[in-house]
Each structure stands twice: as structure tokens, then as C-alpha cells.
Design a protein around this motif. Sequence first.
Motif, mmCIF file in Angstrom:
data_model
loop_
_atom_site.group_PDB
_atom_site.id
_atom_site.type_symbol
_atom_site.label_atom_id
_atom_site.label_comp_id
_atom_site.label_asym_id
_atom_site.label_seq_id
_atom_site.Cartn_x
_atom_site.Cartn_y
_atom_site.Cartn_z
ATOM 1 N N VAL A 205 72.225 8.374 22.907
ATOM 2 C CA VAL A 205 71.678 7.046 23.197
ATOM 3 C C VAL A 205 72.464 6.367 24.325
ATOM 4 C CG1 VAL A 205 71.336 4.723 22.248
ATOM 5 C CG2 VAL A 205 70.707 6.722 20.894
ATOM 6 N N GLY A 206 73.768 6.660 24.387
ATOM 7 C CA GLY A 206 74.613 6.009 25.379
ATOM 8 C C GLY A 206 74.624 6.657 26.752
ATOM 9 N N LEU A 207 73.796 7.671 26.965
ATOM 10 C CA LEU A 207 73.806 8.353 28.261
ATOM 11 C C LEU A 207 73.306 7.476 29.394
ATOM 12 C CD1 LEU A 207 72.659 11.979 27.359
ATOM 13 C CD2 LEU A 207 74.905 11.248 28.178
ATOM 14 N N GLY A 208 72.474 6.483 29.106
ATOM 15 C CA GLY A 208 71.965 5.611 30.159
ATOM 16 C C GLY A 208 71.003 4.588 29.609
ATOM 17 N N ASP A 209 70.586 3.676 30.487
ATOM 18 C CA ASP A 209 69.626 2.658 30.080
ATOM 19 C C ASP A 209 68.257 3.292 29.844
ATOM 20 O OD1 ASP A 209 71.531 0.697 30.355
ATOM 21 O OD2 ASP A 209 71.024 0.284 32.451
ATOM 22 N N GLY A 210 67.524 2.728 28.916
ATOM 23 C CA GLY A 210 66.152 3.164 28.705
ATOM 24 C C GLY A 210 66.000 4.449 27.926
ATOM 25 N N VAL A 211 67.021 4.831 27.145
ATOM 26 C CA VAL A 211 66.882 6.001 26.278
ATOM 27 C C VAL A 211 66.130 5.581 25.017
ATOM 28 C CG1 VAL A 211 68.073 7.704 24.852
ATOM 29 C CG2 VAL A 211 68.951 7.147 27.123
ATOM 30 N N ASN A 212 65.012 6.206 24.769
ATOM 31 C CA ASN A 212 64.207 5.912 23.587
ATOM 32 C C ASN A 212 64.429 6.973 22.520
ATOM 33 O OD1 ASN A 212 63.093 3.695 24.885
ATOM 34 N ND2 ASN A 212 61.366 4.871 25.687
ATOM 35 N N ARG A 213 64.556 6.533 21.288
ATOM 36 C CA ARG A 213 64.732 7.443 20.162
ATOM 37 C C ARG A 213 63.423 7.500 19.381
ATOM 38 N NH1 ARG A 213 68.098 4.702 17.526
ATOM 39 N NH2 ARG A 213 70.139 5.551 18.024
ATOM 40 N N VAL A 214 62.875 8.702 19.184
ATOM 41 C CA VAL A 214 61.619 8.884 18.447
ATOM 42 C C VAL A 214 61.898 9.748 17.232
ATOM 43 C CG1 VAL A 214 59.248 9.712 18.534
ATOM 44 C CG2 VAL A 214 60.281 8.710 20.583
ATOM 45 N N GLN A 215 61.716 9.166 16.054
ATOM 46 C CA GLN A 215 62.031 9.879 14.824
ATOM 47 C C GLN A 215 60.810 10.595 14.261
ATOM 48 O OE1 GLN A 215 65.269 9.989 13.198
ATOM 49 N NE2 GLN A 215 64.125 11.722 12.345
ATOM 50 N N ARG A 216 60.934 11.896 14.104
ATOM 51 C CA ARG A 216 59.946 12.692 13.396
ATOM 52 C C ARG A 216 60.614 13.306 12.167
ATOM 53 N NH1 ARG A 216 54.538 14.496 15.677
ATOM 54 N NH2 ARG A 216 54.354 13.923 13.505
ATOM 55 N N LYS A 217 59.810 13.827 11.260
ATOM 56 C CA LYS A 217 60.370 14.373 10.018
ATOM 57 C C LYS A 217 61.328 15.520 10.294
ATOM 58 C CE LYS A 217 58.991 16.312 5.539
ATOM 59 N NZ LYS A 217 57.852 16.698 4.669
ATOM 60 N N GLN A 218 60.975 16.375 11.250
ATOM 61 C CA GLN A 218 61.757 17.586 11.490
ATOM 62 C C GLN A 218 62.875 17.403 12.517
ATOM 63 O OE1 GLN A 218 58.500 17.251 12.095
ATOM 64 N NE2 GLN A 218 57.332 18.639 10.756
ATOM 65 N N TYR A 219 62.851 16.321 13.297
ATOM 66 C CA TYR A 219 63.849 16.127 14.346
ATOM 67 C C TYR A 219 63.812 14.691 14.844
ATOM 68 C CZ TYR A 219 59.869 16.465 17.574
ATOM 69 O OH TYR A 219 58.677 16.263 18.218
ATOM 70 N N CYS A 220 64.822 14.334 15.595
ATOM 71 C CA CYS A 220 64.850 13.048 16.301
ATOM 72 C C CYS A 220 64.891 13.352 17.791
ATOM 73 C CB CYS A 220 66.073 12.228 15.895
ATOM 74 S SG CYS A 220 66.150 10.600 16.693
ATOM 75 N N ALA A 221 63.903 12.846 18.537
ATOM 76 C CA ALA A 221 63.829 13.103 19.980
ATOM 77 C C ALA A 221 64.447 11.943 20.751
ATOM 78 C CB ALA A 221 62.374 13.294 20.403
ATOM 79 N N TYR A 222 65.101 12.272 21.844
ATOM 80 C CA TYR A 222 65.679 11.287 22.754
ATOM 81 C C TYR A 222 64.985 11.470 24.097
ATOM 82 C CZ TYR A 222 69.131 11.102 19.061
ATOM 83 O OH TYR A 222 69.730 10.966 17.829
ATOM 84 N N GLN A 223 64.384 10.401 24.607
ATOM 85 C CA GLN A 223 63.560 10.555 25.800
ATOM 86 C C GLN A 223 63.800 9.451 26.811
ATOM 87 O OE1 GLN A 223 59.459 8.335 24.295
ATOM 88 N NE2 GLN A 223 59.488 10.550 24.270
ATOM 89 N N ARG A 224 63.559 9.808 28.065
ATOM 90 C CA ARG A 224 63.367 8.820 29.114
ATOM 91 C C ARG A 224 61.841 8.757 29.257
ATOM 92 N NH1 ARG A 224 67.211 10.615 33.949
ATOM 93 N NH2 ARG A 224 66.959 8.467 34.645
ATOM 94 N N LEU A 225 61.280 9.313 30.309
ATOM 95 C CA LEU A 225 59.834 9.524 30.305
ATOM 96 C C LEU A 225 59.507 10.737 29.449
ATOM 97 C CD1 LEU A 225 58.504 8.849 33.919
ATOM 98 C CD2 LEU A 225 57.923 7.652 31.810
#
Length: 295
Positions: A205-225
Amino acid sequence: MTGLKLFNANGGVTEVTPRLAAVEADVQCLVEANMETMLGVRFLASEYVIDCADGGRIDSLGIDENNAPVVVEFKRGTDAGVIHQGLYYMSWLMAHKDAFRNLVRDRLGVTVASQILWSAPRLICVAGDFTRYDAHAVREHRRSIDLVRYRYFGSDHFGLETVASVTGHSVEVKRVRRRAPGAPPVRQQGGAMAELAAAVDEVLVGLGDGVNRVQRKQYCAYQRLRNFACLIPPQQTKVLVYLKADPTAVDLVSGFTRDVTGLGHHGTGDLEVQLRTERDLERAQDLFRLSYAAA
């Protein structure tokens, strides 16, 4: 106006002048034809006509790497109405889930249609530019919104730059099981691997501005676009992270990194990183940054 400057360095340095598209349709056609590469979104439909009293056409519909519905709106230049227009279409989409589900089923199959992540719909606005009021406005909404500025550079290059990115807020209701009188307290899941996973989450999450965290049952995704990392729930002896970094460009280390190209796994990414200690997390951070830069 974008501050990015591009130079041709062959035989001297010459600035490549940025420009807008001649018409909005030029940008839309280019992005739709390459949507998965550019935005991490699988293209579903163009100029989708919505069935309601006020009518309208959604520029593009898609579904992202985490199976979240995506509305994409395009503007040639700066348009104060693009966010509100996109939010109007998102509201329609969430009120007509069957229509979107049928579209996904027809284009991508029954399995994908059954896994749509309705808790995290996204709006991506691609435009020539945005105002500071646009960037402020997206932070006031409860939806996931990305403002993306485009530019053509000469005749051979096309650039996308994220101006603002906000994660929406979904409300989850959890049932709490009452403890019978005299029963022992329920033990909370934890341990060293859970603590390590929490540390990984903080780093990503701390890698940069605008990091979005999306939680799914099997994993947590970290995304920009696009997704740049997927964190798997901790196992007994290790924490797994999948990255978008190219495995062929990395010195693979047995027991630490693995090329999983073509192998089935939860989340996205072809480079598997296995973490067992804080030391592993320290040496993985360069790989995290590499994947973040590529997203």
C-alpha cells in the motif's frame, strides 16, 4: 496540462510535441482495441445503449482482472461533466446487474459471469485533461474512480497518466456469533505468518499514491490502473505474493521466487514470491517496486 516531456535522442535531442486526438473516437477506438494491455480491463462492449427513461450510451463496458465491472468514459479534452456522466452510468449498471451478467456470459463465458465482483465496480475516465476540482470531486464519492490523462506523442507513441485514483467504500455486514455462557473465548487467527502478511500489506500500500486494495475471497489485489500484486491468505509456513514483474527479467532463487507463467493460481501475475521471514520481505521490496512501476 501534463508535465511529461518526451524527447527523441537519435542523432541529437529533439522534443516530441504532445497533442490531443483530432476527435474523441480516435482515443476510444485505440483504447478499446488494446484495453487489457492499457487498463487491465477485458473489453465487453462499445457504445452500449442503456434501457431507461433518460436513455444514454456507455462509451465502453469491461471487466477487470478481479472480475469487477468497469465503465469507461472518454473525452477528447477537458469536460467537467465526464465524472457525473460516468457515475450516472454506474448507477444504471448496479441497478441492472442481470444485463451486465448476460453480457459477460456471452463474451467471456458462464464461469466469469458467476464470479463478478459486485462490491467493487469501477469508473475509468480517459480525457485530454482534468481540473483540480475533478481530482477533488472523486475523493468525495463512494465509488472507485480513476482519472486518466492521455496524450499522443508524434505518430508512434501514445501515453496514459493516472491523475487521481480513489478506492470505493463497500459496506459489509458480518454476523457475530454469540458465545454461550461459560464457554471459552474464541481464539483469533494469527501467528508469525499473519503478522508477516500484515507487513507485506503495509509495504504494498505504501509503494505510492493511488494504490487501491481489492479484497477477494482467494486473494487481495493491489492495483494502480492494473493489478501489480496479489497477496494470498497466509499459509502455515509462508506467505505467497504474485507480481506482474517479468520472470525472465529476474534472477530466480529457489525457495524464494518462481516463474508460474501458465500455471494456475489465485490472483494475477507470473512471478511468485515466497516469504517466510522479515528478511525475505526486505529482499522482495525491489521486486515489489519493479511490479508497481510496470502496472
